[in-house]
Structure formats: C-alpha cells, structure tokens
Design an enzyme around this catalytic site. Structure first.
Site, PDB file in Angstrom:
ATOM      1  N   ASN A 163      15.706  52.493  77.135  1.00 53.96           N
ATOM      2  CA  ASN A 163      16.218  51.375  78.503  1.00 53.96           C
ATOM      3  C   ASN A 163      18.111  50.269  77.641  1.00 53.96           C
ATOM      4  O   ASN A 163      18.539  50.737  78.453  1.00 53.96           O
ATOM      5  CB  ASN A 163      16.200  50.282  77.998  1.00 53.96           C
ATOM      6  CG  ASN A 163      14.414  50.358  79.348  1.00 53.96           C
ATOM      7  OD1 ASN A 163      13.903  51.432  79.248  1.00 53.96           O
ATOM      8  ND2 ASN A 163      13.894  48.797  79.914  1.00 53.96           N
ATOM      9  N   ASP A 212      49.581  48.325 112.044  1.00 53.97           N
ATOM     10  CA  ASP A 212      51.334  48.524 112.681  1.00 53.97           C
ATOM     11  C   ASP A 212      51.380  49.874 112.677  1.00 53.97           C
ATOM     12  O   ASP A 212      51.323  50.614 112.646  1.00 53.97           O
ATOM     13  CB  ASP A 212      52.101  47.809 111.790  1.00 53.97           C
ATOM     14  CG  ASP A 212      51.810  46.635 111.753  1.00 53.97           C
ATOM     15  OD1 ASP A 212      51.276  45.988 112.457  1.00 53.97           O
ATOM     16  OD2 ASP A 212      52.724  45.451 110.514  1.00 53.97           O
ATOM     17  N   GLU A 251      18.479  46.177  81.653  1.00 55.26           N
ATOM     18  CA  GLU A 251      18.636  45.763  80.626  1.00 55.26           C
ATOM     19  C   GLU A 251      20.472  45.998  81.075  1.00 55.26           C
ATOM     20  O   GLU A 251      21.732  45.166  80.889  1.00 55.26           O
ATOM     21  CB  GLU A 251      18.787  46.068  79.664  1.00 55.26           C
ATOM     22  CG  GLU A 251      17.915  45.666  78.387  1.00 55.26           C
ATOM     23  CD  GLU A 251      17.239  46.264  78.842  1.00 55.26           C
ATOM     24  OE1 GLU A 251      16.690  47.054  79.138  1.00 55.26           O
ATOM     25  OE2 GLU A 251      15.802  45.613  78.121  1.00 55.26           O
ATOM     26  N   GLU A 290       8.173  52.893  83.971  1.00 60.74           N
ATOM     27  CA  GLU A 290       7.225  52.605  82.628  1.00 60.74           C
ATOM     28  C   GLU A 290       6.665  51.159  82.617  1.00 60.74           C
ATOM     29  O   GLU A 290       5.813  50.907  82.194  1.00 60.74           O
ATOM     30  CB  GLU A 290       8.736  51.884  81.931  1.00 60.74           C
ATOM     31  CG  GLU A 290       9.449  53.086  81.177  1.00 60.74           C
ATOM     32  CD  GLU A 290      11.000  52.919  81.091  1.00 60.74           C
ATOM     33  OE1 GLU A 290      11.741  51.357  80.684  1.00 60.74           O
ATOM     34  OE2 GLU A 290      12.234  53.336  80.412  1.00 60.74           O
ATOM     35  N   VAL A 326       9.411  43.984  78.499  1.00 58.18           N
ATOM     36  CA  VAL A 326      10.817  44.763  77.987  1.00 58.18           C
ATOM     37  C   VAL A 326      11.166  45.693  79.179  1.00 58.18           C
ATOM     38  O   VAL A 326      12.207  46.555  79.110  1.00 58.18           O
ATOM     39  CB  VAL A 326      11.012  45.110  76.833  1.00 58.18           C
ATOM     40  CG1 VAL A 326      12.154  46.058  76.163  1.00 58.18           C
ATOM     41  CG2 VAL A 326      11.039  44.237  75.598  1.00 58.18           C
ATOM     42  N   ASN A 373      12.431  52.010  84.852  1.00 57.25           N
ATOM     43  CA  ASN A 373      12.441  50.812  84.408  1.00 57.25           C
ATOM     44  C   ASN A 373      10.772  51.019  85.230  1.00 57.25           C
ATOM     45  O   ASN A 373       9.769  50.320  84.301  1.00 57.25           O
ATOM     46  CB  ASN A 373      12.651  49.485  85.255  1.00 57.25           C
ATOM     47  CG  ASN A 373      13.949  49.687  83.989  1.00 57.25           C
ATOM     48  OD1 ASN A 373      15.115  50.289  84.604  1.00 57.25           O
ATOM     49  ND2 ASN A 373      13.512  48.891  82.787  1.00 57.25           N
ATOM     50  N   ASP A 387      52.349  37.034 111.008  1.00 56.61           N
ATOM     51  CA  ASP A 387      51.338  37.845 110.507  1.00 56.61           C
ATOM     52  C   ASP A 387      49.723  36.976 109.525  1.00 56.61           C
ATOM     53  O   ASP A 387      49.250  37.954 109.260  1.00 56.61           O
ATOM     54  CB  ASP A 387      51.668  39.009 109.967  1.00 56.61           C
ATOM     55  CG  ASP A 387      52.154  39.841 111.012  1.00 56.61           C
ATOM     56  OD1 ASP A 387      52.139  39.867 111.580  1.00 56.61           O
ATOM     57  OD2 ASP A 387      52.423  40.817 110.683  1.00 56.61           O
TER      58      ASP A 387
END
Ligand code: ADP
Ligand code: MG
Length: 894
Positions: free
Chosen positions: A707, A331, A289, A682, A284, A679, A617
């Site tokens: 999260n 152009d 997430e 963790e 987890v 993350n 073009d």
C-alpha cells in the site's frame, strides 16, 4: 508624528520627499531595506511537529498504529523477535514522512502563487509612475490613487479630486468618507475624522488622489489591529470533504469485515491471537493510506498548471468549480478583443466621413481630435528608460496616439485651456465631461461618450437621421463609437455639481475605433461549445458594434440577436430566467445588470463564470460560481472579489483553466479507481483465503509494503497526469456529480474481481501446487507469490486507470516520472524477493523459475481484462461521440 495636524509642505519635509518626483529609486530601496516590507505580520506557518501530530488524527494512521501495537504484543507473547513490529513502525514513519513532506511542498507552491497574486499600486519614483508591489511601498513614496484601488499604506493627502474612501474595514462606518486634502485638523481626532488622510487597506470608491505615505506595515492603523488580517487559507475544498467521506466509508467497511472475520474465526475455534492478527491485517489492507495525499497533490498541481497557463487561483474551491462551469459570461472589451484600439474613421457634420490614418488628420476632423484629446485622461509618461509611453484607458490612449502621430505636441492645448473640473467616466453613464477655462474668459464644456447617451441640443429630424445613420454605419463595421458634444458657459454651477452642465450640447462629431478580436477567441469559443459550455458576451458598447464583433468570433450566426441593457431592464426576473438561453450578446449594459444575468443562469441550474474589472463588477463576481478578474485592466477590488485572476486578460485562458479544472476532477477519479481496486481486492483476498481455510495470504507487513510503496509512490505521480483531448469533448461535470459516475463502479467491480482471482490463484498455486524448479508448496511460497502478484498488478493498474483509451494508445512520454517510478518499484520488489536475507525480513522466500513465470503471467491478466473491456466500451462510445458532435455542430449553426 500626527500627519493630519500638519500642512502638506511640512509632511513632505518631514518625510524628505518631493511631490513631483517622489523618492529616487535608490532612496526607496534604501528605505525598504531599513524599515522592511509594507506587510502585516503573517501567522506563523504550521510547524513540522504539529503537522506530524495532525497525522495521528487520521483514521488510517490510527489503524496502522493499532496494527503495530498488536504486532508488538504478539511478538512479546510468542517471543519470536521484534522484526515485524519494527518493520511496521518503519513503514508508518515512511508513510508519515511522505505525507508531511509532500504536504509542505504543496503549501510552499501555493505560497509562491499567492505572492504572484499580490496586490500592486501606482507610485511616483524618480519622476516616473511605477506600478509596484504593495509590499515594496515605503514612507515618503508618493502614491497615486484612483477609483477601485485599495490604499497601500497610511498616507497624507496632497491633492484629491472627488475622493471618497470606504473605511468600513477600519472604522465600521459603512458610508464612504469624502476626503479633502486641503483641510488642516488641529486636534487629535479619531481615525474616521482624519479627512486629509487615507488608510491602508481601505477602498477608493470614487475620484482620484495623490498622497504621501507616512506609515507602512505594522505601523499603519490597520496593522495595529492585531490578529485581524491573518486569513491564510487551508487546503480544504468541498471536493476534499467529499473524499473524506469516501475514505471513512472504506474504513467502516474494513472495520466491519475485520469484526466479521474475527467473530467467524473464533466461532470455528481458531486461535485467538492468530485471528486478531488476521483482523488487523484486513484493517491495514483496507486503508487507502495515500488517498488524501494524492488528492492534495492533484489540487496543488492543478493550481500550478493553471498558473502556468496564466490563470491565478485566488480561492481554492474554484479549482473544482471550474471543471463544472457550463456558462462563461465574458466582457467583450479586452477579454474577447485585444483592447488595443486605434481610431479608424471620423466624421463631423457637413462633410463626408474620413478614413483616419496616422498622417492624414486635417481640417475639421483635426479640431475634433484635438478636443477629444483635451477631454481625455490618457497621458504621456516617461517609461523609465529615457523614452515615453502612453498611460491610460485604451480608448483614450488611441485618441492621444492619433494626436501625437499627426505631429501635435501633447499638452499644448491643455496649457492654453487648463482643465478646471471633471465628471469621471463611468460604465453606468457611458460618458465623461471635462471643463476647461478659456483664455478669453468663460469655460468650455466637453462631453465625450456613447452617442445615444450624450444630451445633445435638439435639432431637426433630417440632421438627427443623418447622425444616426452615420453612427450605425460606424458601429455596423464593428467600430466602437465615441461622440463629442461641447458647449461654452460663462460660469460654473453654484452647487459645484458639474453634471448640471451636461445638456444642450453642440454635436461636434464622432470617431470610430477598431478593437480587433483576439486571434484565439474564436477557437476558444468553439472549444467551449464542444465542451458543452455556453459563451455569453457582455459589453457596454452599442448593439451594432457588439453584434459585428460577435459575428467575427462566431458567437452568433448571421441572424443572431443581441439584447440591450434597456430591454434587459424592462424584463422581470422571471422573464429573464425563461429567456436567458436565447441571448448570447448583451450590449449597452451596466455592471449592475451583470448580477441579474448571473442569477438568471444560476436559476436554471447552470454553473456560471463571470468576468469583470471595475469596482461595480465586484458584486457580480462574488455572485458568480467562478468570478474572474482581469489581471491587467482589473481594479484591486475586482481582484479581491474574484476566485481567479487572468494575468493576460484573455478569454482563451478561461477555457484553458476549465480544461485544467476538469483534469483535476479526472485525476481524482483516476486516483479513486486506482486505489479502490487495490484496497478492495486486498480485503476480498484476505477474507476469502481465511474463509476457504487456506491461511493468511498476506501479512500486515506485506500489505503495508504494497500500500505504501507499491501503490503510494507511483500513485503520487498520478497527480501530475494530464488528460487526453477528449476531456473537452464531454459535458461539464455536474456540481454534485459523484466520483463514481460514468461507469466507474462497474470498472472498479470488474477490476477488483480480476485482481482477486489472480491473487487467490497465486496464493493457492504457491501454497498447494508443486511447481517445477521450486522448493515445493508451502504457506511461505504462497505468500511470496501472492505478495508479488498483488504488488505487480497494482503497479500495472496505474497505466490502466490513466485513460479510457487503450494503454497502447496513450503515450507514456507525457508522464515519464510515472513510468520510472512504476519500473523502479517493480525492480525494488523483485530484488526483495530474489535476495533471500532481505526477503526474510518481510517473510518472503526465494521462488523457482516456474513460480516466477506464474507470477508474471498472472500479473498481466487484469490489464488484459481491462483492455478487452475498453475495446468494448470504446466501440459504443465512439458511436456516442459521433452523435454528440453532430448535435453540437447543429447547435453552432443555430
Ligand atoms: P466595455 O465594458 O465593453 O468596455 P464601457 O462601459 O467601458 O464598455 O463603454 C461603453 C461605451 O462608453 C463605449 O461604447 C463608448 O461609447 C463609451 N466610452 C468608453 N470609454 C470611454 C471613455 N474613456 N470616455 C468616454 N466614453 C467612453
Ligand atoms: Mg471599458
């Protein structure tokens, strides 16, 4: 009703409309209400249910579900209540709701933009020419078609001049079909043989026509081909695919870490279910997430911002390609200049050149202007509000305007000498011819266009030299030069090919038109140069005119060279690739040359944006990395081929779009920096604490809370962030440039380390150290402190990732939603920890004042670390900038 079987009169009667005026505006609205829009049925939008189902295919969500299931299994086995699995389910539901609503919001925004992008067409209503949305066309409308248009609906031709239509999308026939309004077809012939009809969705490759619409929407031949036209885009770009890889890698790391943890724990004789729970928590922790979601939102936001700056994205990948653009081929006419021409000077042989002003057109010059306007297609039209306005090409409008201001009524000449034929202007030939019947019999041939292209009758050297000198003087003053040749003939060519008349023409004179550069152009070119982007000007005008304008906008220095289409054609592809860097201005080129210019730059590894407006073009627009079509001057074909459409035709808008493109990339990098640090730290904390034998520092519920709420909600606001000015001081983003380039890996590592240290420290303090005023050390206190520190540092981290500059230098006012959501989340999480019954649901316990002080103190540490690192980095970077700037200045002076 088979309209190809009946005469024009019958068709008009049947459809209850008139050729001269078309339908009245009221009648058209009534028919639109009655029969509905001229649109093909769209595929049904994805249903909410299928969107939700799609969420379950996501690895992240699968891991979360496994966690929930395991937690449920554990709850059943241990019999300690179902609170935890319930909370996990609730958070999963919250996560998915967030995903689905945000995604839908993004899709809606895109749809709205697609509508802005919708094609338009020209119809007659109430006697006026109106440009309307193709979707608003009704049966009975009189449609006006010209080269480069897509046919809006099925229609019976009323008149057609040299009309050919490419019907390959309908019939598979690759050659354009020559149409004829006057034929009457007796039988029921296949679509390809209905020569007096034009069909919805087909492309006008040459000529112009008037036609009355007889079928719209699903009734058209194209509409009957079911399922063929549903090409709705999904939000999936190369960038997103690359991101998917980042996500998957992270998930793989997590899976491996979880397995290692489980195996290690079991070998040490830990209890099985406790270890499973720990492993799942790790999974987890590792799942980013909200990554996909934030990236989707960032792309959508980028597209919205671009639209706000008048650049419409037609193909999604362009959003990111823009950020990598390193060469812009633009152009001149209308993009770098205002396309607002006025005649400045005129000259006829045998007299001095005259400065033309509105009142003083007299003598021989007057006759020149008359003839030029006779040879023009610009017309005076009612503007629908009782007044009149000039409609047509900028060059010809300028001629007509001059004629009108000199007191001449429009149309008188045309009545005396009606036009009987025309060879239309093309950028390839750079001239056009009109043929007029003379009252006394015979015809007058008028050819106007580029001085060096018109086949004038031979004259002596001196005369030729005089003309050439005059032309060069005009062009040298940045004037666009139009020359006129004329000739009287007794009859028209048998073959019907009017081009045969273009020869042996008498020189009538030249005029010079001014088309001032856009005021923003010079600055935009400079901005581009600073951003490492080369600007290249492409024009059909004469080299001298092109060079003069190029100097005015700072594209070339005083000695700069210009290459002409002829020189370009004499060059081999290899030579062009070798020398392409030397040319900033291409003059007298045809649209066909543009594709070679694009490919030469691409061969050198550059990412090329190319502008265009005409039918010819389209191939160059497709070949370019970012094809840019003009919204106003552009044909529908050019727009269809383009990746982006400029609403205001303005060069500066391209540069703005590039800035937005770079911003999108930076925002994605910010998001990755933000989420990865959270993350990864963790994972390390979970693994580290377990290995140290301290127990589990965060439960799955806590990790999910952090999260989804702590990172997710403020993270979504990152999508709206804007970069500071320095973003246009860097080089273009490499096409394959990694998200981690530019030192991101290093700062991610530094921050992850800082995060890990403070979180572990918080857990250790809470679990093992007696802090004054609290309930004494325990696993629960440790978890609570760890939870708060991880959550707070994550939220604060968002301010660190916003800029390479110090958080104190970056104003927060430009993204207030971000600030408020951060403050809000900190408040909500604090309340959770403070209100005991609430906290209990999530496994949180009340803390003493000393613990709170530790929590806040520790939470600030990573931001401080980041500040110190930035201070250090910026010291060396500003040195780098000084050098970069100096180098750019030198390039500019070349
Ligand atoms: P650009 O793409 O820069 O507008 P064009 O190919 O349209 O260049 O025009 C090139 C040259 O053709 C001009 O310099 C002018 O001499 C001539 N020209 C342009 N417009 C017209 C016109 N409507 N009729 C006749 N000649 C034209
Ligand atoms: Mg032009």
């Amino acid at each position: 009703m088979k309209y190809w079987n009946v005469s024009v009169e019958k068709a008009l009667e049947e459809l209850d409309t008139r050729v001269k005026e078309g339908l009245s505006v009221q009648e058209a609205r009534r028919r639109l209400d009655e029969h509905g829009a001229n649109a093909y049925q769209q595929a049904k939008p994805e249903s909410v249910a299928s969107m939700v189902l799609r969420q379950f295919k996501d690895v992240a969500n699968i891991i979360l579900l496994v966690a929930a299931a395991l937690s449920l299994a554990l709850a059943v086995r241990e019999g300690h209540g179902y609170l935890e699995p319930l909370v996990i389910f609730a958070i999963i539901v919250l996560n998915m709701t967030l995903a689905v609503t945000q995604e839908r919001g993004a899709e809606r925004a895109l749809e709205a933009l697609q509508n802005l992008n919708s094609p338009s067409c020209l119809v007659l209503r109430g006697g006026a020419r109106l440009e309307i949305d193709t979707a608003d066309v009704v049966c009975g409308d009189v449609l006006l078609l010209k080269t480069g248009d897509f046919v809006a609906a099925d229609a019976r031709l009323v008149e057609a001049i040299g009309l050919s239509v490419d019907e390959s999308s309908l019939t598979g026939e690759s050659e354009p079909v020559e149409k004829d309004a006057s034929v009457l077809i007796e039988d029921d012939v296949p679509i390809g043989d209905r020569l007096n009809m034009v069909f919805s969705g087909c492309l006008v490759t040459a000529g112009n026509a008037k036609a009355v619409i007889c079928a719209t929407g699903m009734q058209t031949e194209m509409g009957k081909i079911a399922g063929y036209l549903n090409n709705t885009q999904k939000l999936q770009t190369p960038l997103q695919r690359r991101l998917n890889r980042v996500s998957r890698t992270l998930s793989a790391i997590a899976a491996a870490a979880a397995a290692a943890l489980l195996a290690g724990g079991l070998r040490q004789g830990e209890e099985f279910w406790a270890m499973v729970l720990a492993a799942v928590s790790l999974g987890v922790a590792a799942v980013p997430e909200t990554l996909q979601l934030i990236v989707t939102l960032t792309l959508t936001q980028g597209i919205k911002n671009m639209a706000g700056k008048r650049a419409l994205i037609r193909k999604l990948p362009a959003v990111e390609t823009l950020g990598s653009t390193s060469v812009i081929c633009s152009d001149k006419t209308g993009t770098l200049t205002q396309n607002c021409m006025s005649v400045q000077r005129a000259w006829v042989s045998g007299s001095a050149p005259v400065a033309v002003s509105e009142e003083a057109v007299a003598g021989p010059v007057c006759e020149l202007i008359h003839k030029l306007s006779l040879a023009s297609n610009a017309t005076l039209e009612p503007d629908g509000e009782g007044g009149e306005r000039i409609v047509g090409d900028a060059t010809e409008s300028a001629i007509l305007r001059l004629l009108l201001s000199s007191g001449e009524a429009c149309g008188q000449l045309e009545e005396r000498m009606p036009r009987v034929g025309e060879v239309p202007f093309s950028s390839a030939r750079k001239m056009m011819t009109s043929v007029h019947a003379l009252p006394e019999g015979g015809y007058l041939v008028l050819t106007k266009g580029a001085f060096d292209r018109i086949p004038f009758a031979a004259v002596d050297e001196a005369t030729l030299a005089e003309r050439r000198a005059m032309h060069d003087a005009f062009a040298g003053d940045a004037l666009r030069v139009i020359a006129l040749g004329s000739r009287r003939v007794e009859g028209l060519p048998q073959s019907g090919n009017l081009e045969e008349l273009e020869g042996d023409l008498t020189f009538e004179g030249i005029i010079g038109l001014i088309d001032p550069p856009r005021p923003e152009a010079a600055k935009a070119i400079q901005t581009a140069r600073r951003a490492g982007i080369r600007t290249v000007m492409i024009t059909g005008d004469h080299a001298a005119t092109a060079a003069a304008i190029a100097r005015q906008i700072g594209l070339i220095g005083d000695g700069g060279t210009v290459i002409t289409g002829r020189q370009l054609q004499a060059m081999s592809d290899e030579e062009l690739v070798d020398n392409v860097r030397d040319y900033s201005v291409y003059a007298r080129v045809s649209p066909e040359d543009k594709i070679r210019i694009v490919e030469a730059w691409q061969e050198r590894g550059e990412v090329v944006a190319m502008t265009g407006d005409g039918v010819n073009d389209a191939p160059a627009l497709k070949a370019a990395d970012v094809g840019v079509a003009m919204g106003q001057a552009g044909t529908e074909v050019a727009k269809a081929a383009a990746d982006m459409v400029l609403i205001d035709d303005n060069f500066a808008t391209i540069v703005e779009a590039v800035r937005e493109g770079r911003n999108v990339f930076s925002n994605i990098k910010r998001t990755i920096y933000f989420l990865l640090v959270c993350n990864l730290s963790e994972i390390v904390v979970m693994l580290g604490a377990q290995l140290a034998g301290w127990g589990m520092p965060l439960t799955p519920v806590m990790l999910l809370l952090i999260n989804v709420l702590g990172d997710g909600v403020p993270g979504l606001r990152l999508a709206q962030d804007v970069s500071d000015g320095r973003i246009m001081g860097r080089k273009p983003i490499g096409r394959q440039e990694s998200f981690f380039a530019g030192g991101l890996v290093r700062v991610i590592a530094q921050q992850t380390l800082a995060f890990t240290v403070v979180s572990m420290l918080a857990f250790w303090l809470g679990a093992f150290v007696w802090l004054p005023g609290g309930a004494g050390p325990s696993l629960l206190v440790g978890r609570t402190m760890c939870f708060l520190v991880v959550a707070f540092t994550s939220v604060l981290h968002i301010f660190t990732v916003r800029s390479r500059a110090s958080v104190f230098k970056r104003t927060v006012r430009d993204n207030l939603p971000l600030v408020w959501s951060a403050v809000g989340i900190i408040a909500v999480l604090s309340v959770l920890a403070l209100v005991a019954p609430l906290g209990a649901i999530f496994g949180l316990v009340p803390l003493g004042p000393a613990s709170w002080a530790c929590v806040f103190g520790l939470s600030l540490v990573p931001t401080l670390v980041a500040e110190v690192v930035k201070l250090w980095d910026n010291r060396s970077e500003s040195e780098h900038y000084r050098r970069l700037l100096l180098r750019h200045r030198n390039v500019g002076e070349e």
